[in-house]
Design a protein around this motif. Structure first.
Motif, PDB file in Angstrom:
ATOM      1  N   HIS A 217     -14.832   7.851   5.161  1.00 53.57           N
ATOM      2  CA  HIS A 217     -13.267   7.932   4.579  1.00 53.57           C
ATOM      3  C   HIS A 217     -13.097   6.075   4.255  1.00 53.57           C
ATOM      4  O   HIS A 217     -12.084   5.819   2.899  1.00 53.57           O
ATOM      5  N   LYS A 220     -15.336   5.271   2.154  1.00 54.12           N
ATOM      6  CA  LYS A 220     -14.697   5.748   0.544  1.00 54.12           C
ATOM      7  C   LYS A 220     -13.394   4.683  -0.153  1.00 54.12           C
ATOM      8  O   LYS A 220     -13.382   4.062  -1.382  1.00 54.12           O
ATOM      9  N   SER A 221     -12.632   5.521   0.788  1.00 54.73           N
ATOM     10  CA  SER A 221     -11.622   4.400   0.244  1.00 54.73           C
ATOM     11  C   SER A 221     -11.550   2.697   0.178  1.00 54.73           C
ATOM     12  O   SER A 221     -10.516   1.714  -1.010  1.00 54.73           O
ATOM     13  N   LYS A 223     -13.719   1.388  -1.832  1.00 50.91           N
ATOM     14  CA  LYS A 223     -14.437   0.875  -3.191  1.00 50.91           C
ATOM     15  C   LYS A 223     -12.924   1.362  -3.633  1.00 50.91           C
ATOM     16  O   LYS A 223     -13.070   0.736  -4.814  1.00 50.91           O
ATOM     17  N   LYS A 224     -12.092   2.171  -3.609  1.00 53.94           N
ATOM     18  CA  LYS A 224     -11.481   2.719  -4.695  1.00 53.94           C
ATOM     19  C   LYS A 224     -10.139   1.968  -4.346  1.00 53.94           C
ATOM     20  O   LYS A 224      -9.641   1.698  -5.723  1.00 53.94           O
ATOM     21  N   GLU A 227     -10.743  -0.795  -7.045  1.00 55.55           N
ATOM     22  CA  GLU A 227     -10.495  -0.108  -9.010  1.00 55.55           C
ATOM     23  C   GLU A 227      -8.762  -0.314  -8.518  1.00 55.55           C
ATOM     24  O   GLU A 227      -8.344  -0.898  -9.956  1.00 55.55           O
ATOM     25  N   THR A 228      -8.450   0.261  -7.825  1.00 56.66           N
ATOM     26  CA  THR A 228      -6.388   0.715  -7.877  1.00 56.66           C
ATOM     27  C   THR A 228      -6.339  -0.904  -7.466  1.00 56.66           C
ATOM     28  O   THR A 228      -5.624  -0.720  -8.686  1.00 56.66           O
TER      29      THR A 228
END
Length: 473
Positions: A217, A220-221, A223-224, A227-228
């Motif tokens: 996680h 994965k987080s 990468k987000k 973007e965020t």
């Protein structure tokens, strides 16, 4: 992710605490069992030694008795042997009794475990013990004879046989207890190892899996997050612009509210001036004209002859004018500020207001008062609101009934005013001048008392006014 963290952490914490608790209980119980076993084994060993010593003492006293029987024995040897016999006899006697009663206290308190088998052996050995006890005591008091020695040897054999059985039984039972404790310790060892195995299977296994999920996680987080961050920079820019717009809108709203407040305060002051003009007009047109009439009547009365028949009539008219003037003055004073309000409270004023209104008009006033004395500021404000509402009803509503309901509950004062008149359109009332708008004046007074005001009215359906005021305003 947050819910997963809480769920897994809570479950693992409970399982880990349970596993540690079981291991701790098993460890403590095992330590207690080992300590208790060592203590019991030590006691058993001591008891076996004592029981074996009883056999030795019996044999020792028999040998001493044989020595004392010898006719060739010298006095010094006889005396020393007699002392040894006494000492051995006392120890033999005391230990035999204490051993049966579980009361071995020397050199310390020992736990004696006498089973039913051992007790039955003691029961069988006691007759021989009693015989030997009497024979050895006789040897201490007098020089042993051949007959006494013969009886000692006759009883000693069975006594030693039963003592052998007692010692052997003590040893077997002690060994059995030790073997039982070994079994318990083995079971506790398996339970502890089983607990550790379950702990590894149900706690550390899920923990490793959970760590894997967390790492997944996090990757994965990350990468987000990139973007965020881009979206956040754009959102921050928009937020700054929105904040600037909100500040301008808040400033305009504050200025508008301040302007409205100033208008309301000005209208309240102008309303007070209008009220003063009305009272001044009432005093001039009412009380002033009455006083002028009294003055003229008094002058005419002063110029007349007291014996003139018309003098009494003039005097009666003058008194009636004075009475009317007093009543008019009281009415003006009551409208201005009833003294009853300060002295006796709002309920008393409502009674007077009801009587005066019903006397001077065709409307019926009903009221319900479910409160005690209220703070003076609150009573004055409520009275002014009721007075304003009643004046509006008398002037415009063409009503037959006007109702007042005052209730105090849970630190709040509820005021409900209603009439069955022709009603009005609240939207049109807003368009009228604030100075001549009774509803706006009532609303302003309510706001000054930190309360809420609501009016419901429709054409030909009467008017209802609901007011809620804090008791401590």
């Amino acid at each position: 992710m947050e819910n997963l963290d809480k769920t897994v952490a809570q479950r693992l914490s409970v399982q880990y605490i349970m596993a540690l608790s079981i291991v701790a209980i098993l460890t403590v119980f095992g330590q207690f069992l080992v300590h208790n076993t060592l203590s019991t084994s030590q006691d058993d060993s001591h008891i076996i030694n004592i029981a074996g010593r009883q056999r030795m003492l019996s044999q020792k006293m028999t040998k001493i008795a044989l020595v004392l029987k010898d006719q060739q024995i010298g006095t010094p040897l006889y005396d020393s042997s007699l002392v040894k016999l006494k000492s051995s006899f006392e120890e033999w006697e005391q230990v035999h009794n204490n051993l049966q009663k579980d009361n071995i206290t020397k050199p310390r308190k020992y736990n004696v475990t006498n089973s039913q088998v051992i007790l039955s052996y003691f029961s069988n050995i006691n007759p021989y013990f009693q015989n030997l006890h009497a024979l050895f005591r006789s040897c201490i008091k007098n020089k042993p004879t051949s007959e006494i020695i013969s009886k000692i040897l006759e009883n000693e054999g069975p006594y030693l046989s039963w003592m052998d059985k007692i010692v052997t039984t003590y040893d077997k039972e002690a060994t059995k207890r030790v073997n039982t404790v070994k079994s318990y310790e083995l079971i506790l060892g398996f339970l502890t190892l089983g607990t550790l195995f379950v702990e590894a299977l149900m706690i550390f296994g899920p923990l490793v899996e959970y760590v894997k999920q967390v790492i997944f996680h996090l990757t994965k987080s990350e990468k987000k997050l990139t973007e965020t961050n881009t979206q956040l920079r754009y959102s921050n820019k928009m937020l700054l612009e929105t904040q600037k717009q909100l500040e301008e809108a808040s400033k305009e709203k504050y200025e508008s509210k301040l302007k409205e407040e100033n208008i309301r305060n000005a209208s309240l002051l102008e309303g007070q001036e209008e009220e003063r003009k009305r009272l001044s007009q009432e005093m001039h047109d009412g009380v002033g004209q009455m006083l002028t009439g009294i003055k003229l009547s008094a002058e005419k009365l002063a110029s007349m002859d007291p014996n003139n028949p018309k003098f009494a009539i003039r005097q009666t008219d003058l008194l009636a004018q004075i009475k009317d003037t007093i009543e008019a003055t009281r009415g003006v004073s009551f409208n201005l500020m009833p003294s009853v309000l300060k002295d006796y409270g709002l309920e008393s004023v409502l009674k007077i207001l009801k009587a005066q209104t019903e006397k001077n008009s065709s409307i019926v006033v009903n009221y319900e008062f479910s409160s005690g004395r209220l703070p003076n500021k609150l009573e004055i404000g409520i009275y002014r609101i009721i007075q304003e509402a009643l004046n509006n009803t008398l002037k415009h509503a063409e009503a037959k009934v006007f109702s007042i309901n005052v209730l105090t509950k849970a630190g709040l004062v509820y005021v409900e005013l209603s009439d069955d008149g022709k009603g009005f359109d609240p939207e049109k009332i807003k368009e009228q001048s604030l100075i001549h708008n009774g509803v706006a004046n009532m609303k302003t007074r309510t706001k000054l008392l930190h309360g809420t005001f609501k009016v419901i009215s429709n054409l030909n359906e009467g008017t209802n006014i609901f007011i809620k005021l804090p008791l401590e305003s």
